[in-house]
Design a protein around this motif. Sequence first.
Motif, PDB file in Angstrom:
ATOM      1  N   LEU A 205      -6.357   1.410   7.427  1.00  0.00           N
ATOM      2  CA  LEU A 205      -6.096   0.725   6.153  1.00  0.00           C
ATOM      3  C   LEU A 205      -6.830  -0.616   6.094  1.00  0.00           C
ATOM      4  O   LEU A 205      -7.431  -0.962   5.072  1.00  0.00           O
ATOM      5  CB  LEU A 205      -4.583   0.498   5.983  1.00  0.00           C
ATOM      6  N   ASN A 206      -6.796  -1.360   7.192  1.00  0.00           N
ATOM      7  CA  ASN A 206      -7.481  -2.660   7.228  1.00  0.00           C
ATOM      8  C   ASN A 206      -8.994  -2.505   7.095  1.00  0.00           C
ATOM      9  O   ASN A 206      -9.649  -3.288   6.409  1.00  0.00           O
ATOM     10  CB  ASN A 206      -7.145  -3.388   8.535  1.00  0.00           C
ATOM     11  N   THR A 207      -9.551  -1.480   7.746  1.00  0.00           N
ATOM     12  CA  THR A 207     -10.995  -1.230   7.672  1.00  0.00           C
ATOM     13  C   THR A 207     -11.391  -0.813   6.258  1.00  0.00           C
ATOM     14  O   THR A 207     -12.401  -1.278   5.717  1.00  0.00           O
ATOM     15  CB  THR A 207     -11.402  -0.132   8.678  1.00  0.00           C
ATOM     16  N   LEU A 208     -10.579   0.036   5.651  1.00  0.00           N
ATOM     17  CA  LEU A 208     -10.823   0.481   4.274  1.00  0.00           C
ATOM     18  C   LEU A 208     -10.889  -0.710   3.324  1.00  0.00           C
ATOM     19  O   LEU A 208     -11.762  -0.788   2.449  1.00  0.00           O
ATOM     20  CB  LEU A 208      -9.701   1.447   3.856  1.00  0.00           C
ATOM     21  N   ALA A 209      -9.948  -1.639   3.491  1.00  0.00           N
ATOM     22  CA  ALA A 209      -9.850  -2.780   2.575  1.00  0.00           C
ATOM     23  C   ALA A 209     -10.700  -3.970   3.013  1.00  0.00           C
ATOM     24  O   ALA A 209     -10.761  -4.973   2.302  1.00  0.00           O
ATOM     25  CB  ALA A 209      -8.390  -3.217   2.457  1.00  0.00           C
TER      26      ALA A 209
END
Length: 200
Positions: free
Chosen positions: A42-46
């Motif tokens: 999720l952090n990488t996506l955002a």
Amino acid sequence: MQINYQKAQFLISAPSIRQCPEDNGAEVAFAGRSNAGKSSALNTLAQQNKLARTSKTPGRTQLINFFEIEEGLRLVDLPGYGFAKVPERMKREWQKNMSEYLEQRKSLKAMVLVMDIRHPLSEFDLMMCQWALDCNMPTHILLTKADKLKKGPANSTKLKVKKELKEMGDLLTVQTFSALKRDGVDQLRSRLNVLLTGED
């Protein structure tokens, strides 16, 4: 339709479906075992380091966490299972709250099921896939930590997962992903665009 996932921000943590945000718009839920790399994905996506909390102690996500990308579009981080050192009573409570959310939430359009590429298709993963099949829920499997394997074995694992879950048919898509090397991020964004908007 292009969605800017960098705009994602924390909205609310809900212990149960009764405390969730209003049930309108569209959301995609991220599910997976406690150590599968869900928060990192999720952090990488955002492109944000601290959007979803990562922890060296698996199982810290004990609430249903909502992130709003823009009005009416949300990502949801579901409680992780597997390695959490918590009392059995609490695990049962998580399970009850999660199944209520998955079965009753009308704005839930799809699920991203996160699996460590080295240990895919756990009992929990198969349970979630069966639930998705029963509910006719599109499911995108994210085989994380792909940097831990060479390309050949990583592709073999992806094919094995597809074969194992072939009864899901068109409901299922599978990709490899590495938060460390940022491999597969564009593919994940493209798939989420379709799942959230219903448009190719």
